[in-house]
Design an enzyme around this catalytic site. Structure first.
Site, PDB file in Angstrom:
ATOM      1  N   GLY A 197      -0.959  -8.696   5.405  1.00 31.06           N
ATOM      2  CA  GLY A 197      -0.241  -8.003   6.478  1.00 31.06           C
ATOM      3  C   GLY A 197       1.259  -8.043   6.263  1.00 31.06           C
ATOM      4  O   GLY A 197       1.793  -8.992   5.684  1.00 31.06           O
TER       5      GLY A 197
ATOM      6  N   GLU B 284       4.765  -7.812  10.655  1.00 32.17           N
ATOM      7  CA  GLU B 284       5.527  -8.766  11.459  1.00 32.17           C
ATOM      8  C   GLU B 284       6.353  -9.737  10.628  1.00 32.17           C
ATOM      9  O   GLU B 284       7.199 -10.454  11.171  1.00 32.17           O
ATOM     10  CB  GLU B 284       4.567  -9.558  12.358  1.00 32.17           C
ATOM     11  CG  GLU B 284       3.851  -8.669  13.348  1.00 32.17           C
ATOM     12  CD  GLU B 284       2.645  -9.332  13.982  1.00 32.17           C
ATOM     13  OE1 GLU B 284       2.503  -9.274  15.196  1.00 32.17           O
ATOM     14  OE2 GLU B 284       1.815  -9.906  13.237  1.00 32.17           O
TER      15      GLU B 284
ATOM     16  N   LEU C 214       0.816  -1.216   0.000  1.00 28.30           N
ATOM     17  CA  LEU C 214       0.000   0.000   0.000  1.00 28.30           C
ATOM     18  C   LEU C 214       0.849   1.264   0.000  1.00 28.30           C
ATOM     19  O   LEU C 214       0.447   2.290  -0.541  1.00 28.30           O
ATOM     20  CB  LEU C 214      -0.929  -0.013   1.217  1.00 28.30           C
ATOM     21  CG  LEU C 214      -1.898  -1.215   1.243  1.00 28.30           C
ATOM     22  CD1 LEU C 214      -2.630  -1.286   2.570  1.00 28.30           C
ATOM     23  CD2 LEU C 214      -2.891  -1.128   0.081  1.00 28.30           C
ATOM     24  N   ASN C 215       2.021   1.199   0.619  1.00 31.17           N
ATOM     25  CA  ASN C 215       2.959   2.328   0.606  1.00 31.17           C
ATOM     26  C   ASN C 215       4.354   1.720   0.669  1.00 31.17           C
ATOM     27  O   ASN C 215       4.737   1.116   1.669  1.00 31.17           O
ATOM     28  CB  ASN C 215       2.714   3.253   1.804  1.00 31.17           C
ATOM     29  CG  ASN C 215       3.705   4.419   1.864  1.00 31.17           C
ATOM     30  OD1 ASN C 215       4.898   4.261   1.587  1.00 31.17           O
ATOM     31  ND2 ASN C 215       3.222   5.590   2.228  1.00 31.17           N
TER      32      ASN C 215
END
Lengths: 164, 729
Positions: free
Chosen positions: B690, B693, B618-619
């Site tokens: 995600g 982590e 996303l970035n």
């Protein structure tokens, strides 16, 4: 500790003279944050281990969390809030940390910026080894080290531009 | 108006790829950066409210017995002291992440040394600290309690385990077998900002300024702890100085501040000292892990075993989920995975960055290195040969998995082909070695809500109680909204960290970006639909860019379309069938060069590379920072980090940053990160997974494997401090 002692000192903070009551038994960090509302310097460890509380005393980096306020009488203190121009324009060191993603959570940033500023005052064009050496006692937990070193290098460039 | 979206089917439309603004994925600066570099971002303990009082927690000096405040009256009479609080509602330990209710509350009995059992409230911080030091806590009728997991009572966690096929037989029949036991110590999240809360009551309504990761849950936890309705609680956390799991659940200082503020009738700040952070927040459980690997002559796995022992306080359900990614990372039909929980009276164990994989995959990857050595196969090739076609236990497909590409691309970028033979390369005093490890982390989508408002002037505002703990939430939510609504980044304002706003997933478990990002996406889709309706075109025909709508060869500005109206939509995402239909995870590979001093045994990481695949990025800038951060956590895990517990009473012996060694600028070398292009249609309509982590899920293994390559020394007891290395030199 015997509790706060009613000692009054005067000191210069970010160019303005301040009279501080109850100075002696208190740490400079608590006076800055609690009395003066200058929260740029952070409490990270309270034992001069992490550097989040770094301020400049007569241009030298100092750990405000263990610095008794009574000892800065008559000194010249610079905090993070004192760096930007009055119109809000960021100091080149701040600008560099902004550009190079030197902040993740941002909590250690005060110490990184202030220590870099002190480094560049002495060593305007530091090597990477000199940057690492200067910042080796400033802790960061987000793991932003790579970006912080890059920020310090960029800060040297921007300061050079300003002084050129 | 709420638009609900349930993730029941893969989002193959990939709408973000068709948008025109070009924000999603771009390496944009974080919008709150100027506040952070100027010291004007306000963290929890930076609100100097009028009449603010200060509280200091006082700990139990042992792990057993009834708590008695021996000199309570004398302390209450000390200068500046407003109250000495010893209240049954005080939390014994923090809530676990997503608990949504109060943890054990007990100020009357000591359970671990460091447990907060009282709060001294005073006019100033100095008065509170002074009086807290003077308060004498006595423990009556205590008995010795277990503090060592190796000898404590065990509770098997059978629901987490698995017994498939016949591992014993596979081990007997294997051409190459590895049967090794590793140990990892407890870790502390040690965020730079210590936990702090300022509580303020207005009648029966409580406002808490805190340092928390998951406000939706924290609000319910706080209300439950106090016995009041959640509607009476508001939590504010616009800026959080790091969390790494330690701020997932409501912690003792928040409840203490709330009780004190009520009792004194004043706002009260309770900030933990650094030693208190180490003693009373959360630790990652230590682990003992026996790994068994059974392979044929080519290194193909016929069996995998992982038997782990972890620990926690009595009454806590959390058991470090060591096995989490071992379930699916490698092939092998005979599998036996088991997890045992020992009950000990040390501080509470909970989530620390990547609970489960951070230690579970790290140790598995060390054992894989041992297998590669035993079989004489290159470590990268060994992994490649054992990538399962489908989930080896459930038979489900993987949603997306560029694991092989990460291994290959990472090896190429690092220059893995130049890896020396074991203990063969020396530069002066230093042995040089390369090591690698795989990365894997489960992926989860969580319920999340956000409101997006498109104002009449064509600017937008995103509002949610989501947090930004340094991860980049402010940046990415603005990018998603800007992309969907065709607005430059500076035309989108993002407001976070306030429970008065729509409740989000919170930051944790690597799910924050995809979950809260999807809620913004869903809200923006609804706004787009309304704009299209106003224009009489199909939403899919609408191109939004730079504040203008382009359709049917016409162009109108958003302000013209809105005609003075605003459009506000709430997006609400719920996990659905895709979480069960496929195996969702993120993958990657680490490559490390170390130098080990032949005289002292000291290890220096010289360079490190990670290649990661986590769906749509996303970035690129904040994602890279997350990966770097995880890998640097891995350096600490490999070489220096260890919470040391006293054998007698289980207290943390190294409760400060000079004795608990996190990596510093002098420890961190050149690190490079490659983010592989990937779209995961099953994970979210953003095709994002995600990434917060993934960077730590195996990283320490790559370092320890490199130490072996450099020196021939296998350290199976983390961290690989010089004493353990030099013993083998």
């Amino acid at each position: 500790m015997t509790g706060p002692v009613a000692t009054t000192i005067t000191t210069t903070i970010n160019g303005a003279e301040h009279r501080i009551d109850r100075a002696d038994g208190r740490m400079l960090l608590d006076v800055l944050r609690d009395d003066l509302g200058l929260t740029g310097a952070k409490y990270g460890c309270g034992m001069a281990q992490c550097g989040a509380c770094t301020v400049l005393v007569d241009g030298r980096p100092a750990r405000a969390c263990v610095l008794r306020t009574g000892r800065v009488a008559g000194r010249n203190i610079t905090t993070l809030e004192g760096l930007a121009e009055p119109d809000g324009r960021l100091h080149p060191v701040q600008q560099a940390f902004l550009e190079c993603e030197g902040a993740q959570c941002g909590y250690c940033l005060n110490g990184m910026v202030m220590t870099t500023l002190a480094l560049l005052a002495d060593t305007p064009a530091p090597t990477e080894a000199e940057i690492r050496d200067a910042l080796r006692h400033n802790l960061c937990r987000c793991g932003t080290h790579t970006e912080i070193i890059a920020s310090a290098r960029r800060a040297a460039e921007l300061m050079g531009d300003r002084n050129a | 108006m709420t638009e609900q979206f349930k993730m029941d089917a893969p989002a193959t439309d990939r709408r973000l790829d068709g948008m025109a603004q070009g924000l999603v994925g771009a390496p944009l600066d974080r919008p709150e950066g100027p506040l952070k570099v100027s010291g004007t971002a306000t963290y929890a303990d930076e609100y100097r409210l009028e009449n603010l009082a200060h509280g200091m927690l006082v700990r139990a000096p042992g792990n057993s017995g009834r708590v008695r405040l021996a000199n309570r009256d004398a302390v209450a009479a000390m200068p500046g002291v407003l109250a000495v609080i010893h209240d049954p509602r005080l939390l014994r330990n923090p809530a676990q992440g997503t608990a949504n209710k109060a943890p054990v509350q007990d100020a009357n009995e000591a359970h671990y040394l460091g447990q907060p059992v009282a709060l001294v409230v005073a006019e100033s911080f100095e008065h509170a600290r002074h009086a807290a030091h003077a308060l004498k806590i006595e423990l009556e009728g205590g008995t010795p309690r277990p503090v060592d997991p190796e000898t404590a009572a065990i509770e098997p966690q059978s629901s987490k385990g698995l017994d498939q096929g016949d591992l014993d037989r596979a081990m007997t029949e294997a051409v190459h077998a590895v049967d090794v036991t590793y140990r990892t110590p407890s870790h502390s999240s040690a965020p730079m900002e210590p936990h702090a809360s300022i509580a303020q009551w207005d009648g029966e309504n409580l406002t808490l300024r805190g340092s928390y990761q998951m406000l939706k849950y924290n609000r319910n936890e706080l209300a439950d702890a106090l016995g009041i309705h959640p509607d009476r609680v508001r939590i504010l956390a616009p800026y959080v100085g790091g969390g790494f799991g330690s701020k997932l659940g409501l912690a003792p200082e928040a409840v203490a501040a709330a009780i004190a503020a009520k009792e004194t009738g004043r706002p009260v700040s309770v900030a933990l000292t650094r030693p208190q952070v180490f003693e009373t927040t959360m630790r990652r459980s230590e682990t003992r892990q026996r790994i068994r690997l059974a392979a044929d002559a080519e290194g193909r796995l016929a069996g995998i075993g992982q038997a782990a022992l972890v620990s926690n306080l009595p009454g806590e359900v959390f058991a470090e989920p060591v096995l989490q990614a071992t379930h699916f990372l490698y092939a092998g039909e005979n599998r036996r995975l088991s997890l045992d929980l020992a009950r000990v009276h040390r501080l509470c164990a909970g989530s620390v960055r990547a609970p489960g994989e951070a230690v579970g995959i790290t140790v598995l990857e060390c054992a894989m290195d041992e297998l590669a050595e035993a079989a004489g196969i290159d470590p990268v090739e060994l992994r490649r040969r054992n990538i399962p076609e489908k989930d080896p236990e459930s038979g489900k497909e993987f949603s997306s998995r560029r694991f092989r590409e990460a291994l290959d691309s990472g090896a190429e970028a690092f220059g893995w082909s130049d890896r020396p033979a074991t203990r063969s390369r020396r530069e002066g005093e230093w042995w040089i070695g390369y090591g690698m490890a795989s990365a894997a982390r489960v992926n989860v989508l969580m319920e999340s809500r956000a409101r997006v408002t498109l104002a009449p002037d064509g600017s937008a505002k995103v509002e949610t109680d989501m947090t930004d703990i340094g991860t980049g939430t402010y940046a990415i939510l603005g990018q998603i909204a800007g992309e969907m609504l065709g607005l430059p980044r500076d035309r989108v304002e993002v407001v976070l960290g306030d429970t008065d706003l729509p409740p989000a997933s919170g930051s944790g478990g690597s799910w924050g970006a995809a979950s809260s990002g999807t809620s913004v996406y869903v809200a923006c889709q609804a706004i787009r639909a309304q704009l299209a309706e106003r224009l009489g075109v199909a939403e899919t025909e609408l191109t939004l860019k730079d504040g203008q709508a382009v359709f049917d060869n016409r162009t109108e500005t958003l302000a013209e379309i809105l005609k003075g109206d605003e459009i506000a939509k709430e997006g609400h995402v719920l996990p659905g069938d895709t979480s069960k239909a496929v195996r969702q995870a993120t993958f990657g590979a680490y490559f490390v060069e170390v130098a080990v001093n032949g005289v002292t045994g000291e290890t220096r990481v010289r360079r490190m590379h990670g290649s990661f695949a986590a769906g749509r990025i996303l970035n690129a800038k904040t994602a890279r920072s997350q990966c770097l951060g995880g890998m640097i956590f891995g350096i600490g895990m490999a070489l220096t980090e260890e919470l040391a517990f006293d054998d007698r009473d289980g207290h943390v012996a190294n409760h400060n940053l000079a004795e608990y060694h996190i990596p510093v600028n002098a420890d961190v070398p050149q690190i490079t990160v490659e983010l592989l292009e990937e779209r995961d249609d099953w994970a979210s309509p953003l095709q994002a997974k995600g990434i917060g982590e993934l960077g730590i899920c195996g990283a320490a293994g790559a370092i320890v494997n490199a130490i072996h390559n450099a020196t021939g020394v296998r350290v199976r007891d983390f961290p690989a401090t010089l004493d353990k290395v030099i013993a083998g030199l």
